[in-house]
Design a protein around this motif. Structure first.
Motif, short mmCIF file in Angstrom:
data_model
loop_
_atom_site.label_atom_id
_atom_site.label_comp_id
_atom_site.label_asym_id
_atom_site.label_seq_id
_atom_site.Cartn_x
_atom_site.Cartn_y
_atom_site.Cartn_z
N LEU A 69 -10.13 13.01 -5.45
CA LEU A 69 -10.61 11.63 -5.54
C LEU A 69 -10.02 10.91 -6.74
CD1 LEU A 69 -14.38 12.14 -4.63
CD2 LEU A 69 -12.59 11.13 -3.20
N ARG A 70 -9.88 11.61 -7.85
CA ARG A 70 -9.30 11.00 -9.04
C ARG A 70 -7.84 10.64 -8.81
NH1 ARG A 70 -10.87 14.49 -12.26
NH2 ARG A 70 -9.01 15.81 -12.39
N PHE A 71 -7.11 11.54 -8.14
CA PHE A 71 -5.70 11.27 -7.84
C PHE A 71 -5.56 10.05 -6.95
CE2 PHE A 71 -2.16 11.88 -4.84
CZ PHE A 71 -1.10 11.77 -5.73
N LEU A 72 -6.37 9.96 -5.89
CA LEU A 72 -6.29 8.82 -4.97
C LEU A 72 -6.64 7.52 -5.68
CD1 LEU A 72 -7.95 10.42 -1.82
CD2 LEU A 72 -5.54 9.88 -2.12
N GLN A 116 -14.99 16.52 4.90
CA GLN A 116 -13.97 16.02 3.98
C GLN A 116 -13.73 14.52 4.19
OE1 GLN A 116 -13.52 19.08 5.74
NE2 GLN A 116 -14.43 19.92 3.88
N LEU A 117 -13.71 14.09 5.44
CA LEU A 117 -13.52 12.66 5.71
C LEU A 117 -14.67 11.85 5.12
CD1 LEU A 117 -12.22 12.45 9.40
CD2 LEU A 117 -10.92 12.53 7.28
N ALA A 118 -15.86 12.43 5.13
CA ALA A 118 -17.03 11.71 4.63
C ALA A 118 -16.90 11.41 3.14
CB ALA A 118 -18.29 12.54 4.89
N TRP A 119 -16.46 12.40 2.33
CA TRP A 119 -16.35 12.11 0.90
C TRP A 119 -15.04 11.43 0.53
CZ3 TRP A 119 -12.34 14.69 -1.46
CH2 TRP A 119 -11.98 15.97 -1.02
N LEU A 120 -14.07 11.44 1.45
CA LEU A 120 -12.82 10.71 1.22
C LEU A 120 -12.94 9.24 1.64
CD1 LEU A 120 -10.23 13.31 2.54
CD2 LEU A 120 -10.26 12.38 0.21
N ASP A 121 -13.95 8.94 2.42
CA ASP A 121 -14.08 7.62 3.05
C ASP A 121 -13.98 6.46 2.06
OD1 ASP A 121 -14.54 5.73 5.08
OD2 ASP A 121 -16.69 5.74 4.67
N LYS A 122 -14.66 6.57 0.92
CA LYS A 122 -14.67 5.47 -0.04
C LYS A 122 -13.37 5.35 -0.83
CE LYS A 122 -19.69 5.36 -0.66
NZ LYS A 122 -20.81 5.45 -1.63
N ALA A 123 -12.59 6.42 -0.84
CA ALA A 123 -11.34 6.41 -1.62
C ALA A 123 -10.13 6.03 -0.76
CB ALA A 123 -11.11 7.78 -2.25
N VAL A 124 -10.30 6.07 0.56
CA VAL A 124 -9.18 5.86 1.47
C VAL A 124 -9.51 4.72 2.44
CG1 VAL A 124 -7.81 6.91 3.31
CG2 VAL A 124 -8.46 8.27 1.32
N GLY A 169 0.82 -1.20 0.00
CA GLY A 169 0.00 0.00 0.00
C GLY A 169 0.85 1.25 0.00
N VAL A 170 0.20 2.38 0.21
CA VAL A 170 0.90 3.66 0.18
C VAL A 170 0.30 4.59 1.23
CG1 VAL A 170 -0.65 4.50 -1.63
CG2 VAL A 170 1.55 5.63 -1.28
N ALA A 171 1.17 5.35 1.89
CA ALA A 171 0.74 6.38 2.83
C ALA A 171 0.97 7.73 2.16
CB ALA A 171 1.51 6.29 4.13
N LEU A 231 -4.23 7.85 4.24
CA LEU A 231 -4.08 9.29 4.07
C LEU A 231 -3.75 9.93 5.42
CD1 LEU A 231 -4.32 11.59 1.96
CD2 LEU A 231 -6.68 11.90 2.75
N VAL A 232 -2.62 10.62 5.49
CA VAL A 232 -2.20 11.31 6.71
C VAL A 232 -2.79 12.72 6.67
CG1 VAL A 232 -0.25 12.06 8.11
CG2 VAL A 232 -0.06 9.99 6.70
N VAL A 233 -3.58 13.06 7.69
CA VAL A 233 -4.28 14.35 7.70
C VAL A 233 -3.92 15.15 8.94
CG1 VAL A 233 -6.20 13.46 6.33
CG2 VAL A 233 -6.31 13.34 8.83
N PRO A 234 -3.95 16.47 8.83
CA PRO A 234 -3.63 17.33 9.98
C PRO A 234 -4.74 17.31 11.03
CG PRO A 234 -4.33 18.66 8.12
CD PRO A 234 -4.20 17.26 7.61
#
Length: 234
Positions: free
Chosen positions: A52-55, A88-96, A30-32, A75-78
């Motif tokens: 989302l496309r990049f992820l 943001q976490l909600a729409w990133l959830d399916k990609a991460v 995987g990747v961080a 995904l490392v987040v501040p």
């Protein structure tokens, strides 16, 4: 483009272009991606679709390079809801697959001696983030552990990083100087120099010592006891 950038990352992680990657498949799954202090919220945030496309491209390109069905994307987040919050976490959830929250470096920008990641601050960050994104499984929110601390000098200056090994080395040198100045000191007395301090609320160890010609230095470091409290919370 998003695809070419993702492909470059994938090849770097996999050890080269596809074909050379088989020997790395046992070591990389995987990747961080460290988003660091970039914003995903607010006026200056990048377009959601682009992120989302990049992820998705990174996931696909790395899987292809490793000849795997899928890979893990972390995904490392501040720890700042103004930069990455519940929406943001909600729409990133399916990609991460996992979110690693930067619950460390509480004092990185300070020149005043203080703890690295006080427990009240750390727990507050994680609880607020979890409450702001109720549909994101709690198991996907990882607590970031500070495996290093900081050394603060008496003069205003940015702190220096200090690992547990650094702290042990400093303690050893302090005791050597103490023994040299007073040979009558016993082993028990030397172990008490300098005296370790435990911050009950922050749950971190620290100590201070005098450096000849430089003055007092304060050292805050990640002891096993402090890390244990954070692991138990997680």
């Amino acid at each position: 483009s998003s695809v070419s950038a993702a492909k470059a990352i994938a090849e770097a992680l996999a050890g080269g272009p596809s074909g050379e990657a088989r020997r790395f498949a046992h070591f990389v799954d995987g990747v961080a991606i460290e988003w660091g202090h970039m914003r995903l919220a607010g006026k200056n945030a990048p377009p959601r679709e682009g992120v989302l496309r990049f992820l998705a491209d990174v996931r696909q390109q790395l899987a292809d390079a490793l000849e795997a069905d899928d890979v893990t994307v972390l995904l490392v987040v501040p720890p700042d809801p103004a930069k990455v919050g519940g929406k943001q976490l909600a729409w990133l959830d399916k990609a991460v697959d996992l979110f690693a929250v930067m619950t460390y470096d509480y004092n990185a920008a300070s020149d005043r001696p203080k703890e690295n990641a006080p427990m009240p601050w750390l727990t507050g960050v994680m609880k607020k983030l979890a409450a702001a994104a109720p549909n994101v499984p709690r198991r996907k929110l990882l607590v970031g552990l500070n495996l290093y601390g900081y050394r603060f000098s008496a003069t205003p200056a940015p702190p220096k990083a200090a690992t547990g090994a650094d702290a042990v080395k400093i303690l050893g040198s302090v005791r050597q100087r103490a023994k040299a100045s007073d040979p009558s000191l016993t082993v028990k007395q030397l172990r008490e120099r300098p005296m370790l301090s435990w911050a009950t609320e922050a749950r971190e160890h620290s100590f201070e010592h005098y450096i000849p010609k430089k003055g007092i230095e304060w050292v805050f470091f990640p002891s096993i006891a402090s890390l244990l409290h954070r692991v138990q919370f997680a």
